[in-house]
Structure formats: structure tokens, C-alpha cells
Design an enzyme around this catalytic site. Structure first.
Site, short mmCIF file in Angstrom:
data_model
loop_
_atom_site.label_atom_id
_atom_site.label_comp_id
_atom_site.label_asym_id
_atom_site.label_seq_id
_atom_site.Cartn_x
_atom_site.Cartn_y
_atom_site.Cartn_z
CD GLU A 101 -2.44 1.84 0.36
OE1 GLU A 101 -2.21 3.01 -0.02
OE2 GLU A 101 -3.28 1.10 -0.16
CG LEU A 140 2.70 -2.82 -8.82
CD1 LEU A 140 3.45 -4.10 -8.52
CD2 LEU A 140 1.33 -3.13 -9.42
CE1 TYR A 195 -25.95 11.84 -0.16
CE2 TYR A 195 -27.69 10.97 1.24
CZ TYR A 195 -26.55 10.78 0.48
OH TYR A 195 -26.02 9.52 0.35
CG ASP A 216 -13.62 2.17 -4.97
OD1 ASP A 216 -14.72 1.60 -4.87
OD2 ASP A 216 -13.30 3.15 -4.28
N GLY A 221 -26.14 5.28 -1.04
CA GLY A 221 -26.67 3.94 -0.86
C GLY A 221 -25.85 3.15 0.13
#
Length: 531
Positions: free
Chosen positions: A35, A142, A219, A301, A310
């Protein structure tokens, strides 16, 4: 240059990467995770984990309890509203009815939703993975990778310099921009980048605006900006997300401006605000056209970037990591053939696309009308969307007449292949458990009480012949069906049996007795495992 050898290399230390590393290490598979950031996220990021992800994580000792403890210290429920600011006298509540609707979960799963910020959950996963022996290397990136028929060669760069890692397989869980996906040239589809958001982590006294233990997501729609604010996350801070206006960039969000935006969001012009952290990220709807590129598998992702509306993006990423872990374990230990890994793309990609579309639909509902054009309609059946997923691949032996659906109502379980194995209360030597508690470590063969011993005996023979981890269980005096529902919800009769995979999905069932159970079961398992 130093060279290392490991069965699995994981790129990315978020939800998908950490869950894969933890579940691989728990199964005894050596794994290296790299990471590029120095630690797990300090931003709360995604909030909440759905029950299906918890079911997959809970076999690892201690994880479920730690996550439940975090939630217990935060709040009682997640409430969502659309408002001008936190002082809006007439907010539009959009979760009040859904909270009651989610009560059905207690009847179909032994776990509950966990309302906790991603930062806290990542720390739990990291601790567990390291305790189990996973080699987690932060501040390590990486640089390149090259694959051939026998494995993948990766060049990584850390604080101690560069080294080469040779792995059998790679899990690319490196985020929405996924350098690995780009290296491999994996095409994508979807609506692409929908906008950019600045996430502002701040400390402020919101007494009088946020009730004690009321975890609330707002929101916000006002004359200055649109965005969202998450309050009371239990991490000593709150988070405001502000959508970039046209022409804005990350440089526009100075500390002074961020503090002013917080005051507008809270409706308190004189609020004392301390900005703790700010970061910029894209809101997107980007779907990889394949989850497998040779020996490299996309997860989280990197496979499916979706709007946060959601709350299922994080849960979907966790499920990806857990799902890859058990499949890779079967292959690297020789229990399954290499073609078995094709089932990951076949099963998970339709679910990832469906979930991304559902969250895109939610974005249209919860944001201003101008953002809704061309968006799909919201899902009406919350239960099916949350925990009623169905799979179709060579690792599922569908029955004649199967409708090929990827959703079903989990409140009316049928136990058909491709469906999540139903929750049934059992008594095991005086202890109440769920059928869900039986799954996770390997395949499980469940046989009906009457006439089921032949299947148990067959399972023992097949386990020895194939070298497959297979638990054989007969619902009899030691493992009692307390409510008498097993045969009904699993769709088996006297002398029938059902085979459940490590992920708790029904792979195959025989509703009735067969002439040669051992030969039947061996043929079934060879077909499922691509052997």
C-alpha cells in the site's frame, strides 16, 4: 536486487485488499500486501457495513465482535435527510421508513448491519490480518508487473528500496484510478467521472445540532454548494463533503474556505472550527469490463467505482476481497483447478454492476434534479438488493428451469443453487447457532435427518479421494433443527442433501435420495472445482 516468492500479492490496503489479506492469512495462505500510503485511512470515508459482508468476515475470530463494539459506541441507527443545512427547520427524512423495513434482517441472518466509519474498520482488518501472519507493507508501491503462464513478476518500491516479488496471483485492489487496471489495459464502461468532491474532516462542537448517539447523514442543497455531512461518527470528528463547482480545483479548498463551508453546512456562522484533514476524490460510475486479466484479479473500486449514495460500495469491496480469498485458497492448495478462478468474474461482476447502478439511481434521487438525467430508477426491493444476490457460473450447478435471476427475495428462501444458504436456527449440543455459523472454512454437506447418513458416508469417501476440505453434517440428535424449517427452506426431502460453498452459497442439491451418493457427489465436486 532482492527477490521474494509468495503465492498471493495484494496491491492496495483498503477494504478489498485488507479483507482479502485477512481471509487468505486465516486460511494459511502466505500473502504480501503493498500500500503506497503510510497507514490506513484517517478519513472516515465509507460508513457502515452490510450484513452479507459481516457474514463473510465473521469466520475470522474476533472481527465481528470488534466491529460490533465500534458500532455500540457510536449510535443506535443511521438516519438520512436532505436539507439546506443542519439548522433546516423542515428536513426531508428519507430513511425513517427504511429503518423499519430493515427489521426483516433479524429473521434471515444472525448478524446485523454495523454502522462504523471505514477508517475504524480498516484498522480492525489490519490488526487481524497482521496477527494471522499476513505481510502488510505500507509506504510501498507497485512499480510494474509482468505475467506469464506460471506467475506474475512485480517490482515494488518501499522505504528500503526496490525488490522483485514473484507471485502466483495478484489481487488488484488499488482504487478507482487503479494503476494495475491501466497497466493491463482493462477496458471500462459506465458513466465515468460524475464530479469531484472535497472531503473536509473537522472538529467542532455541534451541541444542539446533533442529538446524542444519533448518527446522521445529511445531503445538503443550498445556494452555496451541494454535498453531504456525516456527524457523530464516533472518531472525534465530523466530515463534510462538498461537490466541486464548475472550474473549481483542490487548490481552491484552502483551510479558511473549508472552515467557512463547515459554518454554512451547520448553519452556524460563528462556529469554532478546526480543520483536521482534507482530501479530494472523484465521484464516478466506472465498471471494469472484466474482473480477471490472466493471473490478476480486480477488486473493490478497481473493479467497480460507484457513487457513495446507498452505502453499499464499501460492503461490495469487502465481499470482493473475501470472495477472492476462498477461491485463491482452493486453487493454490490444489483443491480446485485454475479454470475455477473464472467463476470470480462470472459471479461478482454482475453484482458489482447492479450495485453501482443502484447507487447511481440513489444519487439521482438525493441530489438536485439536474443530476438525474439518464440515471436508472431506484431499486424497490431493499431486501433483495442487500442480501438476495444470486450467482451463476460453473461453480454453481443450476437446476432445470432456473430463471437466471441475480436477485431474489431472501425473506422467502428456497435453497436453490446459486442462492445464499438460508439462515435456520440449530441446536448443537445445547448451544443455539445458525446454519450461517457452519460456513466459511470449506465446503459443507448438509443432509436431512432421515435417510441422510448415506450422504455423510459418501462425503467422507469423496473428501479422501479428492483431498478437498469437506465437512459432513447430519441434522440429527447432535445437530438439531430447532424450528423444523431446514428441509422446507433448503428444498430437500427425506434422504436429500445440499452442498454449500465456503462463501455460504448453495452449489448443488439433491432433493431426494440417489442410488450411488458417493459417485454422484464426486462427479458434482469435480465439475464445480474444474477438476
Amino acid at each position: 536486487m532482492e527477490r521474494e516468492r509468495v503465492p498471493i500479492l495484494v496491491v492496495g490496503g483498503g477494504y478489498a485488499g485488507l479483507s482479502a489479506a485477512a481471509l487468505l492469512a486465516w486460511r494459511g495462505v502466505p500473502v504480501i500486501l503493498v500500500e503506497r500510503h503510510p497507514d490506513t485511512s484517517i478519513q472516515p470515508k465509507a460508513f457502515g457495513v452490510g450484513p452479507r459482508a459481516i457474514e463473510l468476515l465473521r469466520p475470522v475470530p474476533g472481527i465481528e465482535q470488534e466491529l460490533s463494539d465500534i458500532w455500540a459506541g457510536i449510535g443506535d441507527n443511521l438516519r438520512i435527510a436532505i436539507a439546506r443545512d443542519l439548522r433546516d427547520p423542515d428536513p426531508h427524512m428519507i430513511m425513517e421508513d427504511e429503518v423499519e423495513e430493515l427489521a426483516f434482517l433479524t429473521d434471515i441472518t444472525p448478524v446485523a448491519n454495523v454502522g462504523a466509519p471505514q477508517a475504524e474498520i480498516e484498522r480492525v482488518l489490519r490488526r487481524r490480518a497482521e496477527a494471522l501472519g499476513a505481510d502488510l507493507r505500507f509506504s510501498t508501491e507497485l512499480v510494474s508487473l509482468d505475467q506469464d503462464e506460471d506467475g506474475v513478476t512485480a517490482l515494488i518500491r518501499g522505504e528500503d528500496g526496490e525488490r522483485v516479488v514473484r507471485a502466483d496471483y495478484v489481487v488488484a485492489a488499488d482504487g478507482c484510478r487503479s494503476p494495475v487496471r491501466r497497466m493491463l489495459g482493462v477496458p471500462t464502461s459506465g458513466k465515468g467521472v460524475l464530479g469531484t468532491m472535497c472531503s473536509i474532516m473537522f472538529d467542532a462542537d455541534l451541541t444542539g445540532l446533533v442529538e446524542d448517539r444519533m448518527v446522521t447523514l445529511w445531503y445538503l442543497q443550498n445556494d452555496v454548494f451541494t454535498g453531504a455531512i456525516l456527524t457523530g461518527t464516533g472518531v472525534g470528528a465530523h466530515v463534510l463533503g462538498v461537490n466541486h463547482a464548475e472550474g473549481e480545483s483542490a487548490a481552491d479548498f484552502t483551510g479558511v474556505r473549508c472552515a467557512e463551508l463547515v459554518r454554512i453546512a451547520t448553519g452556524r456562522p460563528d462556529l469554532d472550527v478546526r480543520i483536521l484533514d482534507r482530501t479530494t476524490f472523484d465521484l464516478g460510475h466506472v465498471l471494469a469490463d472484466t474482473y480477471r486479466a490472466g493471473r490478476v484479479f480486480l477488486a473493490g473500486d478497481a473493479a467497480h467505482t460507484m457513487p457513495p449514495t446507498g452505502g453499499q460500495g464499501g460492503s461490495t469491496a469487502l465481499q470482493d476481497g473475501c470472495d477472492l480469498a476462498w477461491r485463491l485458497w482452493l486453487v493454490v492448495t490444489g483443491q480446485a483447478g485454475q479454470d475455477f478462478l473464472d467463476t470470480y468474474d462470472a459471479e461478482r461482476r454482475p453484482i458489482g454492476a447492479m450495485t453501482a447502478d443502484a447507487q447511481l439511481a440513489n444519487l439521482g434521487v438525493r441530489m438536485p434534479p439536474g443530476a438525474r438525467e439518464g440515471y436508472p430508477e431506484p431499486f424497490e426491493d431493499t431486501a433483495a438488493w442487500l442480501i438476495g444476490h444470486r450467482y451463476h457460473s460453473t461453480a454453481i450447478l443450476n437446476e432445470p428451469g432456473d430463471d437466471g435471476s441475480i436477485l431474489e427475495d431472501p425473506r422467502v428462501p428456497h435453497g436453490r443453487p446459486g442462492s445464499r444458504a438460508p439462515h435456520v436456527v440449530l441446536d448443537w449440543e445445547g448451544q443455539r447457532i445458525s446454519t450461517i455459523d457452519l460456513f466459511g472454512s470449506g465446503f459443507v454437506l448438509l443432509a436431512a435427518k432421515e435417510g441422510g447418513q448415506a450422504w455423510v458416508d459418501a462425503g467422507r469417501q469423496v473428501k479422501e479421494r479428492l483431498g478437498v476440505q469437506l465437512t459432513r453434517l447430519l441434522l440429527d440428535a447432535e445437530l438439531m433443527d430447532v424450528t423444523g424449517r431446514f428441509q422446507e427452506v433448503y428444498g430437500v426431502n427425506r434422504g436429500g442433501a445440499v452442498l454449500v460453498r465456503p462463501d455460504g452459497y448453495v452449489a448443488w442439491r439433491s432433493p431426494d435420495p440417489v442410488e450411488d451418493p458417493a459417485a454422484t457427489l464426486e462427479g458434482v465436486m469435480r465439475q464445480i472445482l474444474s477438476r
